[in-house]
Design an enzyme around this catalytic site. Sequence first.
Site, PDB file in Angstrom:
ATOM      1  N   ARG A   1      -2.731  -3.254  -7.688  1.00  0.00           N
ATOM      2  CA  ARG A   1      -2.037  -2.156  -7.006  1.00  0.00           C
ATOM      3  C   ARG A   1      -0.709  -2.674  -6.466  1.00  0.00           C
ATOM      4  NH1 ARG A   1      -5.568   1.529  -7.078  1.00  0.00           N
ATOM      5  NH2 ARG A   1      -4.068   3.022  -6.281  1.00  0.00           N
TER       6      ARG A   1
ATOM      7  N   TYR B   1       3.052 -15.963   5.030  1.00  0.00           N
ATOM      8  CA  TYR B   1       4.189 -15.083   5.349  1.00  0.00           C
ATOM      9  C   TYR B   1       5.420 -15.536   4.578  1.00  0.00           C
ATOM     10  CZ  TYR B   1       3.227 -11.550   8.860  1.00  0.00           C
ATOM     11  OH  TYR B   1       2.831 -10.408   9.487  1.00  0.00           O
TER      12      TYR B   1
ATOM     13  N   LYS C   1      -1.088   1.156 -13.089  1.00  0.00           N
ATOM     14  CA  LYS C   1      -1.554   2.256 -13.943  1.00  0.00           C
ATOM     15  C   LYS C   1      -1.596   1.762 -15.390  1.00  0.00           C
ATOM     16  CE  LYS C   1      -0.104   5.759 -10.662  1.00  0.00           C
ATOM     17  NZ  LYS C   1       1.038   5.589  -9.780  1.00  0.00           N
TER      18      LYS C   1
ATOM     19  N   THR D   1       4.924   1.838 -10.405  1.00  0.00           N
ATOM     20  CA  THR D   1       3.771   1.138  -9.855  1.00  0.00           C
ATOM     21  C   THR D   1       3.381   0.091 -10.890  1.00  0.00           C
ATOM     22  OG1 THR D   1       2.298   2.741 -10.886  1.00  0.00           O
ATOM     23  CG2 THR D   1       2.862   3.122  -8.572  1.00  0.00           C
TER      24      THR D   1
ATOM     25  N   GLU E   1       8.711 -13.520   4.401  1.00  0.00           N
ATOM     26  CA  GLU E   1       9.815 -12.559   4.488  1.00  0.00           C
ATOM     27  C   GLU E   1      11.085 -13.133   3.884  1.00  0.00           C
ATOM     28  OE1 GLU E   1       7.749 -12.883   7.197  1.00  0.00           O
ATOM     29  OE2 GLU E   1       7.872 -11.061   8.426  1.00  0.00           O
TER      30      GLU E   1
ATOM     31  N   ASP F   1      11.311   7.349 -12.539  1.00  0.00           N
ATOM     32  CA  ASP F   1      10.060   6.933 -11.911  1.00  0.00           C
ATOM     33  C   ASP F   1       9.027   6.812 -13.028  1.00  0.00           C
ATOM     34  OD1 ASP F   1       7.666   6.621 -10.684  1.00  0.00           O
ATOM     35  OD2 ASP F   1       8.016   8.091  -9.107  1.00  0.00           O
TER      36      ASP F   1
END
Length: 424
Positions: A240, A57, A234, A231, A59, A204
């Site tokens: 991903r 974790y 691609k 992203t 954060e 984008d």
Amino acid sequence: MATPQDLLFLARQDDDVHNAIRGEEKRQEEGLELIPSENYVSKTVREAVGSILTNKYSEGYPGKRYYGGQEFTDEVEELARERAKKLFNCKYANVQPHAGAPANIATYFALLEPGDTVLGMDLSHGGHLTHGHPVTYITKIFNFVRYKMKDTETGEIDYDEMREVAKKEKPKILLAGFSAYSRELDYQKMADIAREVGALAIMDAAHIAGLIAGGAHKNPFDYGFDVILTTTHKTLRGPRGGMILTREDKEIAQKIDKSVFPGLQGGPLMHHIAGKAVAFGEALHPSFKNYAHQIIDNAQAMAEVFDREEVRMLGGGTSNHLILADITSFGIDGHVAETVLDEVGITLNKNVIADDSNPPMKPSGIRFGTPAITTRGFTEKECARVAELMVETLRNHDDEEVKKKVHKEIRALAAKFPIPDKHF
Ligand code: DSN
């Protein structure tokens, strides 16, 4: 592809999941992936994504976390951020978005107030759901208005209309970018319109980030764009995930950081961030430039065949990695075309075309592209042949003999170009 040892424990302990993964592995290896938003990551990326970083974790951001034990996660996230900044020539990078949609949504919440307006590309002209399609929740909060192509045969955007709408609607964000558009945008014109109406210029680049990083397409930051959303899986050929880049404005970058966490997301997926760092390192390698250019050369070789065979392409061809073809001349819809091509080992997706009169599940088009087959080593010659086989299949969509023959040739091509473990 993955060697059997990669799944040693899974093979011993969980037959069901193991078999499903093996099935997918075979499907990927034996077929040709033409979905333009997909690619094959290196084994190096897969090792990072499959690592023990998934246990942690984290954060917060490097140096400012809510949990202890962060010396190595900080190192990983810093590596990803530094490499991303170098790739896109900008000052700030947030590498935590779990995917493209949360990257876009976090950016809207960072930079807009409820009721503010975004001017983006119409979905049927190539835009994305997160650019304001009525089915998404963000349209309950923000106001989305659209621009379109002026000429669907050349793909030229109607910049005059864009300016008129911008002057009338006073958007806070002028959004460039697309998921089904095959030409390059005029960033200078868009940046000028954004300045004229006091909007931020945001791109984008989810689909073409790899083309930009590899120098095969222009970088919107060079034209004064404020933010690039993308992203990472691609054309950029990473795991991903999503990412938000800010050219130089510290205040914007800080708002975006706060919006990603704690505004929208919880703990970052540190194993994916490690995969991003590895992929960005690969994209910084000189060979990535060749890859980016080859993607476009390959797509253009496919477009030449479609043109010769008189299949209508939106935009009249391609300047990037994808082609959007109107296949109604074959007497079928996009759903049938997708299914028939799947049968011969070619995976792509049905897609709406500009102002499509058919519904999204039976649209008039198919969308396909070359990022994945270029990773396999395909050049113009093989891509042209694949395009010929696609046209032959679509023309003979109910002829089992033709489909059998095409499938055999596709399998042979796939076998000749195995999916590589290494990209350089
Ligand atoms: N699903 C992605 C694409 O295929 O373009 C975008 O969200």
